[in-house]
Write an enzyme that holds these catalytic residues in place. Structure first.
Site, PDB file in Angstrom:
ATOM      1  N   GLY A  19     -11.188 -40.057 -42.772  1.00  0.00           N
ATOM      2  CA  GLY A  19     -12.148 -40.812 -41.957  1.00  0.00           C
ATOM      3  C   GLY A  19     -13.384 -39.966 -41.705  1.00  0.00           C
ATOM      4  CG  LEU A  20     -17.074 -42.048 -41.436  1.00  0.00           C
ATOM      5  CD1 LEU A  20     -18.036 -43.054 -40.801  1.00  0.00           C
ATOM      6  CD2 LEU A  20     -17.705 -41.442 -42.696  1.00  0.00           C
ATOM      7  CB  SER A  21     -17.789 -35.951 -39.261  1.00  0.00           C
ATOM      8  OG  SER A  21     -17.913 -34.960 -38.280  1.00  0.00           O
ATOM      9  N   GLY A  22     -15.827 -36.841 -36.660  1.00  0.00           N
ATOM     10  CA  GLY A  22     -15.876 -37.281 -35.264  1.00  0.00           C
ATOM     11  C   GLY A  22     -15.079 -38.541 -34.974  1.00  0.00           C
ATOM     12  N   GLY A  24     -11.905 -38.887 -34.949  1.00  0.00           N
ATOM     13  CA  GLY A  24     -10.705 -38.588 -34.143  1.00  0.00           C
ATOM     14  C   GLY A  24      -9.524 -38.099 -34.966  1.00  0.00           C
ATOM     15  CE  LYS A  25     -11.470 -36.326 -40.562  1.00  0.00           C
ATOM     16  NZ  LYS A  25     -12.731 -36.735 -39.901  1.00  0.00           N
ATOM     17  CB  THR A  26      -9.012 -32.740 -35.360  1.00  0.00           C
ATOM     18  OG1 THR A  26      -9.646 -32.499 -36.623  1.00  0.00           O
ATOM     19  CG2 THR A  26      -8.363 -31.459 -34.874  1.00  0.00           C
ATOM     20  CB  SER A  93     -10.199 -36.767 -47.902  1.00  0.00           C
ATOM     21  OG  SER A  93      -9.601 -37.292 -46.742  1.00  0.00           O
TER      22      SER A  93
END
Lengths: 209, 450
Positions: A19-22, A24-26, A93
């Site tokens: 998913g895009l930066s920011g 909420g992946k992490t 990715s």
């Protein structure tokens, strides 16, 4: 007292957050990691930002470099997965083809698409990156000046503009349980009160309780 | 599609029969009661092997299906304690903390059909079909995938015979056991014929029920019930005959049980004994549940023969200190248990006492009982919270489990010499299916491959 506090034996698999930066992946990856650890599983979190500081140090953001980065993360996930570890990867990715390559290569692969509309991300802009990207200060910025190819068939889609992190994590855990990768939480009630009575009566008739 | 198997791939059928003693089937084989089993015994190996400690089906089958000891899979009995409380719960498939044989096989790309193995409710997803055990509250919820329940209903399938029937009339229970076996066999042959499978297991629970309620009648040659006991075995033997006629040479066959059986001389109420010794005290005169335990209590028991020290920091009202006090108390209770005798006959009630670290290791170790008492055959330890007598013998429950009298049969292969247990069954299944045996498994393959 305890002789053996090793984590439980289980099969390895990879949970891949894209998913895009920011988006909420992490945050979600860490939430899932904590639950899996709590359930006694062996877990390793591979965070894209961290990987770029060591394993992929020196790589840039061209398509070729991005693909190399993802293949490296995928390779480590494969090694962990085949050794019975849960590998959690959290990386933008952006390219579908390389994500699918990694999926094929690993086998036991659960793709989580962490979705969030660009305008919400720009508004959130926790790292201040979108502002810079929109001002043209960061080239090849995914979602702004570089493409993001949405997954066509991810196991889970979470929308962090609509869901709380807890809701998204619960959705991901439910899928991992449904797919049989993770045993369901023991504290979850197996029986309704009536069902429990039925089963207890059977056990009582047999003299077991 | 027909079940005559023309494919080259290695397949495996396991017929598990609950609580069938080695000594009983060898006796029945010797008197010619089981001709079909006799025929396959002639072309394979049949050995006596051990159950688990405790020797109850939930522990034994959880051990079987995971290939690991209870310290790793976490199932210690039909009832267990919730941490930090005196509440108890029924351990189910959801509490098994290790991969099952059928999950492992699914992961290897094998298709599996598993029917009725104890502690498979609620059904965990597999590559194939799973029909849950007698812990299923109803058939609708017992299967994976759920739509299999419809077919089972159509076939008149029953999860279990109603054990309460034995209170009224043991002949009625026998009627139901006969019917349940017939329906189970019908469903087994249906799925064998209509499903693709590499591994197929059907579990017969009826033998355990037969033994619990009719063992004494069998031993005492009851005029009407003993013949029916043997007739049940002859019917089971016919099922084995039908099964074997459907298997080709590429299909391995294992028949096994999980524990033995013997007659009950007396039920033994362990909590009554602990109370008599001053180790167990309650806050009320007639306690209803463990929650009534007093802070002065130092030990209590759950079925069968599992003793827990009332430990400070673990049980809410526990006062026994970990370390020296805990150790001394375990020693004291173990020695006293081994000295304990039946008041009238003077026979010893327990043959062995194990500290948990002698039996278990793994991440679920902390949930184990502190001391496990193994009874002498004939004396069935019970976990009732409150009874006003040490021993009791009623007319209904007349058979009890034993540890060292289960059996393992493998068609077409020798079994290595040695002392084996149900822990070794799954590594043996993987050995015969030419699959890698995971290093965390605690048992070992026992077949000598031909």
């Amino acid at each position: 007292m305890t002789r053996d506090q090793r984590p439980i034996e289980h099969k390895g698999f990879t949970v891949w957050f894209t998913g895009l930066s920011g988006a909420g992946k992490t945050t979600l990856a860490r939430g899932v990691e904590a639950i899996l650890r709590d359930r006694g599983m062996k877990v390793e979190l591979l965070d894209g930002d961290v990987i770029r500081q060591n394993l992929s140090k020196g790589l840039g953001f061209s398509k070729e470099d991005r693909d190399t980065n993802i293949k490296r993360i995928g390779f480590v996930c494969k090694l962990l997965t085949r050794n019975g570890v849960v590998a959690i990867a959290s990386a933008i990715s952006p390219y579908r083809e390389v994500r699918d390559f990694v999926r094929q290569d690993i086998g036991s692969f659960v793709e989580i698409y962490v979705k969030c509309p660009l305008d919400v991300l720009v508004q959130r802009d926790v790292k201040g990156l979108y502002k810079k990207a929109l001002n043209g200060e960061i080239p090849n910025f995914t979602g702004v000046s570089d493409p993001y190819e949405e997954p066509l068939n991810p196991e889970v889609i979470v929308d962090t503009s609509l869901e709380t992190p807890e809701e998204s994590i619960a959705k991901i855990m439910a899928k991992l349980e449904e797919l049989g990768y993770v045993p369901p939480a023991p504290q979850q009630a197996v029986y309704s009160a009536d069902e429990e009575k039925t089963v207890e009566e059977r056990l009582r008739a047999l003299g077991y309780i | 599609m027909p079940w005559a198997i023309s494919k080259d791939r290695k397949r495996m059928v396991v017929l598990s029969v609950d609580g069938v003693p080695y000594t009983l089937i060898t006796r029945l084989l010797a008197c010619g009661e089981l001709p079909n089993l006799a025929a396959i015994v002639a072309e394979g190996s049949l050995v006596r092997y051990n159950s688990t400690l405790p020797w109850v089906s939930s522990v034994a089958w959880a051990t079987y299906m995971t290939g690991v000891n209870a310290g790793k899979h976490g199932i210690y009995g039909f009832v267990d304690r919730q941490p930090d409380s005196y509440k108890t719960f029924i351990p189910t498939a959801r509490h098994i903390r290790s991969e099952t044989l059928w999950e492992y096989l699914s992961r290897q790309g094998k298709r599996v059909v598993v029917m009725n193995v104890p502690v498979t409710y609620p059904p965990r997803p597999i590559n194939g079909i799973l029909v849950g055990c007698f812990l299923s509250p109803n058939l609708e919820k017992a299967t994976y995938p759920p739509q299999v329940a419809e077919k089972l209903k159509e076939l008149g399938y029953r999860i279990d015979a109603d054990p309460w029937l034995a209170r009224d009339d043991k002949a009625k229970l026998l009627d139901e056991l006969d019917l349940t076996l017939a329906k189970r066999a019908e469903a087994m042959f249906y799925f064998m014929a209509h499903e693709e499978w590499d591994f197929f297991q059907c579990h017969i629970m009826e033998t355990d029920r037969l033994h619990h309620f009719l063992w004494q009648e069998m031993e005492e040659a009851h005029p009407t019930l003993a013949p029916r006991f043997y007739a049940f075995y002859r019917e089971l033997d016919r099922v084995i005959g039908r099964l074997c006629s459907r298997l080709d040479d590429n299909t391995e066959l294992i028949v096994l049980s999980d524990h033995g059986f013997c007659g009950i001389q007396q039920e033994v109420y362990v909590n009554h004994w602990l109370a008599q010794q001053g180790w167990l005290k309650f806050e009320v005169e007639t306690p209803q549940s463990l929650a009534d335990i007093s802070a002065q209590a130092v030990a209590y028991s759950l079925d069968p023969g599992r003793i827990y020290i009332h430990l400070r920091g673990r049980e809410p009202k526990g006062t026994v200190s970990p370390g020296a006090e805990y150790e001394a108390l375990r020693e004291e209770i173990a020695s006293a248990a081994l000295e304990l005798t039946e008041p009238k006959s003077g026979e010893r009630l327990f043959q062995a006492a194990f500290k948990r670290e002698e039996l278990y290791h793994g991440p679920c170790f902390d949930a184990a009982a502190d001391l496990i008492l193994q009874p002498a055959d004939g004396f069935d330890p019970k976990g009732a919270i409150y009874k006003n007598t040490l021993t009791f013998k009623g007319p209904v429950l007349v058979g009890m489990h034993t540890f060292d009298d289960a059996f393992l049969y493998i068609r077409g292969h020798q079994i290595k010499g040695g002392t084996w247990s149900i822990l070794d069954a799954t590594p043996t299944i993987l050995q015969l299916m030419d699959l890698p045996i995971p290093s965390y498994m605690d048992g070992q393959p026992v077949a000598v491959k031909q």
